[in-house]
Scaffold this motif. Structure first.
Motif, PDB file in Angstrom:
ATOM      1  N   MET A  55       2.843  -4.373  -5.428  1.00  0.00           N
ATOM      2  CA  MET A  55       3.579  -5.400  -6.177  1.00  0.00           C
ATOM      3  C   MET A  55       3.411  -5.149  -7.667  1.00  0.00           C
ATOM      4  SD  MET A  55       2.848  -8.987  -4.306  1.00  0.00           S
ATOM      5  CE  MET A  55       1.120  -8.588  -4.213  1.00  0.00           C
ATOM      6  N   ASN A  56       4.370  -5.578  -8.436  1.00  0.00           N
ATOM      7  CA  ASN A  56       4.292  -5.496  -9.888  1.00  0.00           C
ATOM      8  C   ASN A  56       4.111  -6.884 -10.443  1.00  0.00           C
ATOM      9  OD1 ASN A  56       4.730  -2.742  -9.926  1.00  0.00           O
ATOM     10  ND2 ASN A  56       6.929  -3.050  -9.685  1.00  0.00           N
ATOM     11  N   PHE A  57       3.143  -7.041 -11.327  1.00  0.00           N
ATOM     12  CA  PHE A  57       2.936  -8.326 -11.969  1.00  0.00           C
ATOM     13  C   PHE A  57       2.927  -8.082 -13.461  1.00  0.00           C
ATOM     14  CE2 PHE A  57       0.973  -8.705  -7.858  1.00  0.00           C
ATOM     15  CZ  PHE A  57       1.567  -9.855  -7.408  1.00  0.00           C
ATOM     16  N   PRO A  58       4.015  -8.397 -14.169  1.00  0.00           N
ATOM     17  CA  PRO A  58       4.076  -8.147 -15.603  1.00  0.00           C
ATOM     18  C   PRO A  58       3.122  -9.063 -16.337  1.00  0.00           C
ATOM     19  CG  PRO A  58       5.983  -9.369 -14.869  1.00  0.00           C
ATOM     20  CD  PRO A  58       5.218  -9.021 -13.647  1.00  0.00           C
ATOM     21  N   ASN A  59       2.510  -8.516 -17.401  1.00  0.00           N
ATOM     22  CA  ASN A  59       1.606  -9.348 -18.204  1.00  0.00           C
ATOM     23  C   ASN A  59       2.396 -10.145 -19.207  1.00  0.00           C
ATOM     24  OD1 ASN A  59       2.381  -7.567 -20.117  1.00  0.00           O
ATOM     25  ND2 ASN A  59       0.373  -6.700 -20.517  1.00  0.00           N
ATOM     26  N   LYS A  60       1.703 -10.831 -20.115  1.00  0.00           N
ATOM     27  CA  LYS A  60       2.383 -11.732 -21.037  1.00  0.00           C
ATOM     28  C   LYS A  60       3.320 -10.989 -21.961  1.00  0.00           C
ATOM     29  CE  LYS A  60      -1.295 -15.138 -20.882  1.00  0.00           C
ATOM     30  NZ  LYS A  60      -2.316 -15.873 -21.638  1.00  0.00           N
ATOM     31  N   LYS A  61       3.114  -9.672 -22.114  1.00  0.00           N
ATOM     32  CA  LYS A  61       4.005  -8.895 -22.958  1.00  0.00           C
ATOM     33  C   LYS A  61       5.038  -8.146 -22.120  1.00  0.00           C
ATOM     34  CE  LYS A  61       0.664  -8.240 -26.683  1.00  0.00           C
ATOM     35  NZ  LYS A  61      -0.040  -7.275 -27.518  1.00  0.00           N
ATOM     36  N   GLY A  62       4.989  -8.339 -20.823  1.00  0.00           N
ATOM     37  CA  GLY A  62       5.977  -7.712 -19.971  1.00  0.00           C
ATOM     38  C   GLY A  62       5.611  -6.319 -19.535  1.00  0.00           C
ATOM     39  N   SER A  63       4.385  -5.820 -19.807  1.00  0.00           N
ATOM     40  CA  SER A  63       4.020  -4.472 -19.453  1.00  0.00           C
ATOM     41  C   SER A  63       3.489  -4.432 -18.037  1.00  0.00           C
ATOM     42  CB  SER A  63       2.968  -3.942 -20.421  1.00  0.00           C
ATOM     43  OG  SER A  63       1.830  -4.755 -20.403  1.00  0.00           O
ATOM     44  N   LEU A 107      -9.194  -5.558  -5.890  1.00  0.00           N
ATOM     45  CA  LEU A 107      -9.706  -5.705  -4.529  1.00  0.00           C
ATOM     46  C   LEU A 107      -8.594  -6.107  -3.565  1.00  0.00           C
ATOM     47  CD1 LEU A 107     -13.097  -7.529  -5.256  1.00  0.00           C
ATOM     48  CD2 LEU A 107     -12.727  -5.109  -4.705  1.00  0.00           C
ATOM     49  N   PHE A 108      -7.702  -6.970  -4.046  1.00  0.00           N
ATOM     50  CA  PHE A 108      -6.572  -7.382  -3.207  1.00  0.00           C
ATOM     51  C   PHE A 108      -5.667  -6.199  -2.897  1.00  0.00           C
ATOM     52  CE2 PHE A 108      -2.171  -8.882  -2.914  1.00  0.00           C
ATOM     53  CZ  PHE A 108      -2.281  -9.717  -1.812  1.00  0.00           C
ATOM     54  N   GLU A 109      -5.371  -5.377  -3.899  1.00  0.00           N
ATOM     55  CA  GLU A 109      -4.521  -4.210  -3.690  1.00  0.00           C
ATOM     56  C   GLU A 109      -5.200  -3.215  -2.755  1.00  0.00           C
ATOM     57  OE1 GLU A 109      -1.475  -3.651  -4.683  1.00  0.00           O
ATOM     58  OE2 GLU A 109      -1.328  -5.585  -5.695  1.00  0.00           O
ATOM     59  N   LEU A 110      -6.536  -3.050  -2.896  1.00  0.00           N
ATOM     60  CA  LEU A 110      -7.263  -2.143  -2.015  1.00  0.00           C
ATOM     61  C   LEU A 110      -7.215  -2.638  -0.569  1.00  0.00           C
ATOM     62  CD1 LEU A 110      -9.116   0.281  -1.573  1.00  0.00           C
ATOM     63  CD2 LEU A 110     -11.066  -1.199  -2.135  1.00  0.00           C
ATOM     64  N   ALA A 111      -7.424  -3.941  -0.385  1.00  0.00           N
ATOM     65  CA  ALA A 111      -7.369  -4.507   0.963  1.00  0.00           C
ATOM     66  C   ALA A 111      -5.981  -4.339   1.565  1.00  0.00           C
ATOM     67  CB  ALA A 111      -7.771  -5.979   0.922  1.00  0.00           C
ATOM     68  N   LYS A 112      -4.943  -4.503   0.733  1.00  0.00           N
ATOM     69  CA  LYS A 112      -3.579  -4.340   1.227  1.00  0.00           C
ATOM     70  C   LYS A 112      -3.311  -2.890   1.641  1.00  0.00           C
ATOM     71  CE  LYS A 112      -0.229  -4.368  -1.684  1.00  0.00           C
ATOM     72  NZ  LYS A 112       0.702  -4.815  -2.729  1.00  0.00           N
ATOM     73  N   ALA A 113      -3.820  -1.932   0.866  1.00  0.00           N
ATOM     74  CA  ALA A 113      -3.626  -0.524   1.200  1.00  0.00           C
ATOM     75  C   ALA A 113      -4.340  -0.169   2.503  1.00  0.00           C
ATOM     76  CB  ALA A 113      -4.132   0.353   0.057  1.00  0.00           C
ATOM     77  N   ILE A 114      -5.552  -0.697   2.673  1.00  0.00           N
ATOM     78  CA  ILE A 114      -6.292  -0.437   3.912  1.00  0.00           C
ATOM     79  C   ILE A 114      -5.559  -1.035   5.107  1.00  0.00           C
ATOM     80  CG2 ILE A 114      -8.451  -0.913   5.136  1.00  0.00           C
ATOM     81  CD1 ILE A 114      -9.880  -0.791   2.446  1.00  0.00           C
ATOM     82  N   PHE A 115      -5.026  -2.241   4.919  1.00  0.00           N
ATOM     83  CA  PHE A 115      -4.296  -2.900   5.998  1.00  0.00           C
ATOM     84  C   PHE A 115      -3.060  -2.085   6.383  1.00  0.00           C
ATOM     85  CE2 PHE A 115      -1.082  -6.049   7.391  1.00  0.00           C
ATOM     86  CZ  PHE A 115      -1.729  -6.503   8.531  1.00  0.00           C
ATOM     87  N   LYS A 116      -2.346  -1.560   5.405  1.00  0.00           N
ATOM     88  CA  LYS A 116      -1.180  -0.723   5.686  1.00  0.00           C
ATOM     89  C   LYS A 116      -1.583   0.528   6.444  1.00  0.00           C
ATOM     90  CE  LYS A 116       1.517   0.219   2.330  1.00  0.00           C
ATOM     91  NZ  LYS A 116       1.962   0.602   0.982  1.00  0.00           N
ATOM     92  N   LEU A 117      -2.690   1.139   6.025  1.00  0.00           N
ATOM     93  CA  LEU A 117      -3.158   2.351   6.693  1.00  0.00           C
ATOM     94  C   LEU A 117      -3.521   2.070   8.146  1.00  0.00           C
ATOM     95  CD1 LEU A 117      -3.886   5.334   6.340  1.00  0.00           C
ATOM     96  CD2 LEU A 117      -6.198   4.616   5.677  1.00  0.00           C
ATOM     97  N   VAL A 118      -4.164   0.926   8.377  1.00  0.00           N
ATOM     98  CA  VAL A 118      -4.532   0.560   9.741  1.00  0.00           C
ATOM     99  C   VAL A 118      -3.276   0.334  10.596  1.00  0.00           C
ATOM    100  CG1 VAL A 118      -5.626  -1.220  11.162  1.00  0.00           C
ATOM    101  CG2 VAL A 118      -6.772  -0.383   9.104  1.00  0.00           C
ATOM    102  N   ILE A 119      -2.293  -0.399  10.028  1.00  0.00           N
ATOM    103  CA  ILE A 119      -1.060  -0.672  10.769  1.00  0.00           C
ATOM    104  C   ILE A 119      -0.348   0.630  11.128  1.00  0.00           C
ATOM    105  CG2 ILE A 119       1.240  -1.674  10.606  1.00  0.00           C
ATOM    106  CD1 ILE A 119      -0.900  -3.723  11.125  1.00  0.00           C
ATOM    107  N   VAL A 120      -0.208   1.534  10.153  1.00  0.00           N
ATOM    108  CA  VAL A 120       0.468   2.807  10.418  1.00  0.00           C
ATOM    109  C   VAL A 120      -0.316   3.618  11.439  1.00  0.00           C
ATOM    110  CG1 VAL A 120       1.165   4.996   9.379  1.00  0.00           C
ATOM    111  CG2 VAL A 120       1.609   2.859   8.183  1.00  0.00           C
ATOM    112  N   GLY A 121      -1.650   3.578  11.324  1.00  0.00           N
ATOM    113  CA  GLY A 121      -2.480   4.315  12.280  1.00  0.00           C
ATOM    114  C   GLY A 121      -2.327   3.793  13.698  1.00  0.00           C
ATOM    115  N   VAL A 122      -2.309   2.473  13.840  1.00  0.00           N
ATOM    116  CA  VAL A 122      -2.155   1.879  15.173  1.00  0.00           C
ATOM    117  C   VAL A 122      -0.785   2.215  15.753  1.00  0.00           C
ATOM    118  CG1 VAL A 122      -1.983  -0.305  16.430  1.00  0.00           C
ATOM    119  CG2 VAL A 122      -3.809   0.030  14.753  1.00  0.00           C
ATOM    120  N   VAL A 123       0.259   2.087  14.948  1.00  0.00           N
ATOM    121  CA  VAL A 123       1.606   2.397  15.418  1.00  0.00           C
ATOM    122  C   VAL A 123       1.715   3.876  15.782  1.00  0.00           C
ATOM    123  CG1 VAL A 123       4.046   2.502  14.767  1.00  0.00           C
ATOM    124  CG2 VAL A 123       2.680   0.515  14.139  1.00  0.00           C
TER     125      VAL A 123
END
Length: 374
Positions: free
Chosen positions: A1-9, A160-176
């Protein structure tokens, strides 16, 4: 996901300053102006996961349509390369010419696939941002070079949230992937006793099933990520009550200033109205609470015109000006109220009041004639 900061970066999929949890003081939904300003700064809800998930699904379908042709072109090109003899190669450069000719169809198929994937990803991104084009997120921000800020970002809850999301994706792809390979394991074993073409087609069928199911699984994750990104975007642009109040002042103007402006306008309107009282033919009163000044010039007015009206203090001021300029003052409470409520300044009186006003004017003219004879 992209979350722009207060300056839009936007940096590596997440912003510098946005926290996982919203500011507790921000309890108000973003106003339309706040949303517009955020959009102008490049702050829009966008999910890279959603874009990549749809793009991967699209590529998977393209592979299903063009895959066998691509596979056939690779096999044919490989066969042609191995049939090149020494007599066909006068120099090393000739090998590259034969190679490009042998895999020409392969390059065409790959170009279609790559170009289609890039175009589809671009369209999905533009739809998410509602076709926003801005260069503000690309502006140089020296805070990005701050190592302390980088370390905080590296060990933040967002990371940490992004890392957990990446691990979850890897697990899902691995199971499939495991479920597909396990279900088609017997088919894969058949390739041992098959020729090259038949074995390749079997592997291609297994691979096609694998990428389609993985694409569907990733799409489900990306849709959830898309809605979460919009939810968090709404949280991040929420406003405090003070910010809403200040924005309202900017749009509508400071209430004290507007009140002062209204006072000045009322004073100006009052001054102009009082200037019209000396031109009146008669002032009809309540006698103290209401006062209406009427002008009637037979040569230019088809009916009596209301030039001034007021209640209480304004009525007293109209009466004072009328006495100062010796304008006749007639007491008629009912008629004064009727004129006040039914007629606006500068307009003729209603037709239903013609008779009553005519009687007042006749009385005024008779007094004037009597005074002139005396």
């Amino acid at each position: 996901m992209n979350f722009p900061n207060k300056k839009g970066s936007i940096i590596n999929g997440f912003s510098i300053n946005i926290q996982l949890f919203a500011d507790p003081d921000k309890t108000e939904k973003a106003t339309p102006r706040k949303r517009q300003k955020a959009r102008e700064e490049g702050q829009v809800p966008i999910s890279r996961e959603f874009t990549s998930g749809l793009s991967f699904l699209a590529i998977s379908f393209v592979f299903l349509l063009l895959g066998k042709g691509l596979l056939s072109s690779i096999l044919n090109g490989t066969h042609e390369v191995f049939e090149i003899g020494e007599r066909d190669l006068g120099a090393f450069e000739d090998f590259w010419i034969y190679l490009s000719q042998s895999f020409r169809d392969t390059f065409i198929y790959m170009s279609f696939i790559i170009f289609g994937a890039a175009l589809f990803a671009l369209i999905v991104g533009l739809i998410q941002t509602r076709f926003l084009f801005t260069l503000k997120p690309l502006k140089l921000d020296l805070s990005r070079l701050n190592p302390i800020t980088g370390l905080k970002r590296m060990f933040s809850l967002r990371s940490l949230f992004e890392l957990a999301k990446a691990i979850f994706k890897l697990v899902i792809v691995g199971v499939v992937g495991y479920s597909v390979v396990r279900g088609r394991f017997n088919d894969v074993l058949l390739t041992v006793n098959s020729n090259l073409i038949d074995g390749t087609l079997i592997l291609w069928d297994v691979f096609s099933e694998l990428i389609i199911k993985c694409a569907i699984a990733l799409l489900v994750i990306s849709v959830a990520d898309y809605y979460y990104s919009r939810y968090e975007y709404e949280k991040n642009i929420m406003m405090t009550k003070h910010e809403v109040k200040e924005e309202f002042k900017e749009i509508e103007g400071n209430p004290e200033v507007k009140r002062r402006q209204r006072q000045i306008m009322m004073q100006y309107a009052m001054h102009r109205m009082m200037q019209e009282v000396p031109k009146a033919s008669v002032v009809i009163t309540n006698p103290t609470h209401f006062a209406c000044a009427l002008r009637y010039d037979p040569e230019r007015d088809f009916a009596p015109i209301l030039v001034a009206k007021g209640v209480d203090r304004v009525a007293q001021r109209i009466i004072e000006v009328a006495r100062e300029y010796e304008i006749p003052i007639v007491r008629n409470p009912k008629l004064a109220r009727e004129i006040y409520y039914s007629t606006e300044l500068g307009e003729p009186i209603p037709e239903r009041l013609y008779k009553a006003v005519a009687e007042v004017l006749a009385y005024v003219y008779s007094l004037r004639e009597t005074r002139e004879r005396l």
